[in-house]
Scaffold this motif. Structure first.
Motif, PDB file in Angstrom:
ATOM      1  N   SER A 162       0.817  -1.216   0.000  1.00 58.92           N
ATOM      2  CA  SER A 162       0.000   0.000   0.000  1.00 58.92           C
ATOM      3  C   SER A 162       0.848   1.262   0.000  1.00 58.92           C
ATOM      4  O   SER A 162       0.433   2.286  -0.559  1.00 58.92           O
ATOM      5  N   ILE A 163       2.018   1.229   0.586  1.00 53.95           N
ATOM      6  CA  ILE A 163       2.843   2.445   0.635  1.00 53.95           C
ATOM      7  C   ILE A 163       3.869   2.490  -0.491  1.00 53.95           C
ATOM      8  O   ILE A 163       3.963   3.487  -1.216  1.00 53.95           O
ATOM      9  N   LEU A 164       4.622   1.428  -0.673  1.00 57.55           N
ATOM     10  CA  LEU A 164       5.719   1.471  -1.647  1.00 57.55           C
ATOM     11  C   LEU A 164       5.230   1.418  -3.088  1.00 57.55           C
ATOM     12  O   LEU A 164       5.807   2.064  -3.966  1.00 57.55           O
ATOM     13  N   ALA A 165       4.192   0.647  -3.354  1.00 56.42           N
ATOM     14  CA  ALA A 165       3.700   0.582  -4.736  1.00 56.42           C
ATOM     15  C   ALA A 165       2.939   1.839  -5.115  1.00 56.42           C
ATOM     16  O   ALA A 165       2.876   2.197  -6.294  1.00 56.42           O
ATOM     17  N   SER A 166       2.378   2.507  -4.141  1.00 59.14           N
ATOM     18  CA  SER A 166       1.617   3.725  -4.438  1.00 59.14           C
ATOM     19  C   SER A 166       2.521   4.914  -4.742  1.00 59.14           C
ATOM     20  O   SER A 166       2.222   5.718  -5.628  1.00 59.14           O
ATOM     21  N   PHE A 167       3.603   5.044  -4.005  1.00 58.20           N
ATOM     22  CA  PHE A 167       4.432   6.241  -4.125  1.00 58.20           C
ATOM     23  C   PHE A 167       5.755   6.027  -4.860  1.00 58.20           C
ATOM     24  O   PHE A 167       6.425   6.998  -5.190  1.00 58.20           O
ATOM     25  N   TYR A 168       6.136   4.809  -5.096  1.00 65.38           N
ATOM     26  CA  TYR A 168       7.416   4.521  -5.751  1.00 65.38           C
ATOM     27  C   TYR A 168       7.211   3.525  -6.874  1.00 65.38           C
ATOM     28  O   TYR A 168       6.130   2.989  -7.063  1.00 65.38           O
ATOM     29  N   THR A 169       8.273   3.258  -7.569  1.00 67.19           N
ATOM     30  CA  THR A 169       8.213   2.308  -8.679  1.00 67.19           C
ATOM     31  C   THR A 169       8.581   0.908  -8.212  1.00 67.19           C
ATOM     32  O   THR A 169       9.243   0.167  -8.926  1.00 67.19           O
ATOM     33  N   ALA A 170       8.136   0.539  -7.045  1.00 62.84           N
ATOM     34  CA  ALA A 170       8.444  -0.783  -6.514  1.00 62.84           C
ATOM     35  C   ALA A 170       7.570  -1.818  -7.206  1.00 62.84           C
ATOM     36  O   ALA A 170       6.356  -1.661  -7.315  1.00 62.84           O
ATOM     37  N   THR A 171       8.192  -2.876  -7.670  1.00 64.66           N
ATOM     38  CA  THR A 171       7.440  -3.946  -8.309  1.00 64.66           C
ATOM     39  C   THR A 171       6.934  -4.918  -7.249  1.00 64.66           C
ATOM     40  O   THR A 171       7.344  -4.878  -6.090  1.00 64.66           O
ATOM     41  N   LEU A 172       6.046  -5.792  -7.664  1.00 64.12           N
ATOM     42  CA  LEU A 172       5.506  -6.782  -6.751  1.00 64.12           C
ATOM     43  C   LEU A 172       6.600  -7.729  -6.261  1.00 64.12           C
ATOM     44  O   LEU A 172       6.607  -8.139  -5.095  1.00 64.12           O
ATOM     45  N   THR A 173       7.563  -8.033  -7.104  1.00 69.79           N
ATOM     46  CA  THR A 173       8.682  -8.890  -6.717  1.00 69.79           C
ATOM     47  C   THR A 173       9.524  -8.229  -5.634  1.00 69.79           C
ATOM     48  O   THR A 173       9.929  -8.887  -4.666  1.00 69.79           O
ATOM     49  N   ASP A 174       9.789  -6.935  -5.789  1.00 66.98           N
ATOM     50  CA  ASP A 174      10.549  -6.199  -4.776  1.00 66.98           C
ATOM     51  C   ASP A 174       9.812  -6.183  -3.437  1.00 66.98           C
ATOM     52  O   ASP A 174      10.422  -6.390  -2.384  1.00 66.98           O
ATOM     53  N   ILE A 175       8.516  -5.964  -3.481  1.00 70.17           N
ATOM     54  CA  ILE A 175       7.731  -5.898  -2.249  1.00 70.17           C
ATOM     55  C   ILE A 175       7.662  -7.262  -1.576  1.00 70.17           C
ATOM     56  O   ILE A 175       7.783  -7.364  -0.351  1.00 70.17           O
ATOM     57  N   LEU A 176       7.497  -8.324  -2.354  1.00 71.15           N
ATOM     58  CA  LEU A 176       7.459  -9.673  -1.769  1.00 71.15           C
ATOM     59  C   LEU A 176       8.813 -10.070  -1.178  1.00 71.15           C
ATOM     60  O   LEU A 176       8.876 -10.713  -0.124  1.00 71.15           O
ATOM     61  N   LEU A 177       9.899  -9.673  -1.851  1.00 72.78           N
ATOM     62  CA  LEU A 177      11.233  -9.953  -1.317  1.00 72.78           C
ATOM     63  C   LEU A 177      11.459  -9.201  -0.011  1.00 72.78           C
ATOM     64  O   LEU A 177      11.961  -9.777   0.972  1.00 72.78           O
ATOM     65  N   LEU A 178      11.070  -7.924   0.014  1.00 69.54           N
ATOM     66  CA  LEU A 178      11.154  -7.146   1.255  1.00 69.54           C
ATOM     67  C   LEU A 178      10.315  -7.793   2.359  1.00 69.54           C
ATOM     68  O   LEU A 178      10.744  -7.889   3.508  1.00 69.54           O
ATOM     69  N   SER A 179       9.117  -8.227   2.021  1.00 72.57           N
ATOM     70  CA  SER A 179       8.217  -8.839   3.006  1.00 72.57           C
ATOM     71  C   SER A 179       8.787 -10.128   3.566  1.00 72.57           C
ATOM     72  O   SER A 179       8.691 -10.383   4.775  1.00 72.57           O
TER      73      SER A 179
END
Length: 155
Positions: free
Chosen positions: A20-37
């Motif tokens: 909700s935060i990184l994909a909304s305001f940055y160019t973070a991909t779903l892969t980046d967010i899942l790796l971070l998670s």
């Protein structure tokens, strides 16, 4: 099995907050967010939930999760998707949301996962051999209990 369910709940909450935060305001991909998670969930579960929470309680564990989430999101987001501006702000708000959900998750952990009292039972066979004996002084020559002379005067 209990730990897998707890890790799954923690992973879903962290993924929703980061998406909700990184994909909304940055160019973070779903892969980046899942790796971070995955990285934050694994480290926070072992350090915060299994080590700090049983020893120091909910407040200290929530504070540690805030610091860990803030630092991990800040460093890893700079490495993964190279955001030029506002990474500290996004890391702060993400860490606030994650730590507020962690406070509730810690209550779940204490009641369902770390509560060992329900599983505890006493094996009566092993305690029967541990009985103690009371020792007293006895005079084998006398079978009659002698009363004190003071007790006889009251009659």
């Amino acid at each position: 099995m209990k730990h897998i369910k707890a890790i799954g709940i923690k992973f879903i909450v962290i993924s929703i907050v980061l998406f909700s935060i990184l994909a909304s305001f940055y160019t973070a991909t779903l892969t980046d967010i899942l790796l971070l998670s995955v990285l934050i969930t694994g480290v926070a579960y072992v350090v915060g939930d299994l080590y700090i929470l049983p020893r120091f309680g909910n407040l200290v564990a929530t504070t540690a999760d805030f610091g860990l989430s803030f630092f991990a999101i800040w460093v890893l987001s700079n490495l993964l998707f190279l955001a030029d501006y506002g990474v500290v702000t996004a890391s702060f708000f993400s860490a606030v949301l994650i730590s507020s959900s962690e406070a509730l998750f810690h209550i779940y952990m204490q009641n369902k996962i770390l509560n060992h009292q329900k599983d505890m039972y006493i094996d009566r066979k092993s305690t029967m051999g541990n009985l103690q004996t009371e020792f007293a002084e006895e005079n084998p020559n006398k079978d009659i209990i002698e009363l004190n002379k003071e007790d006889n005067k009251e009659d």
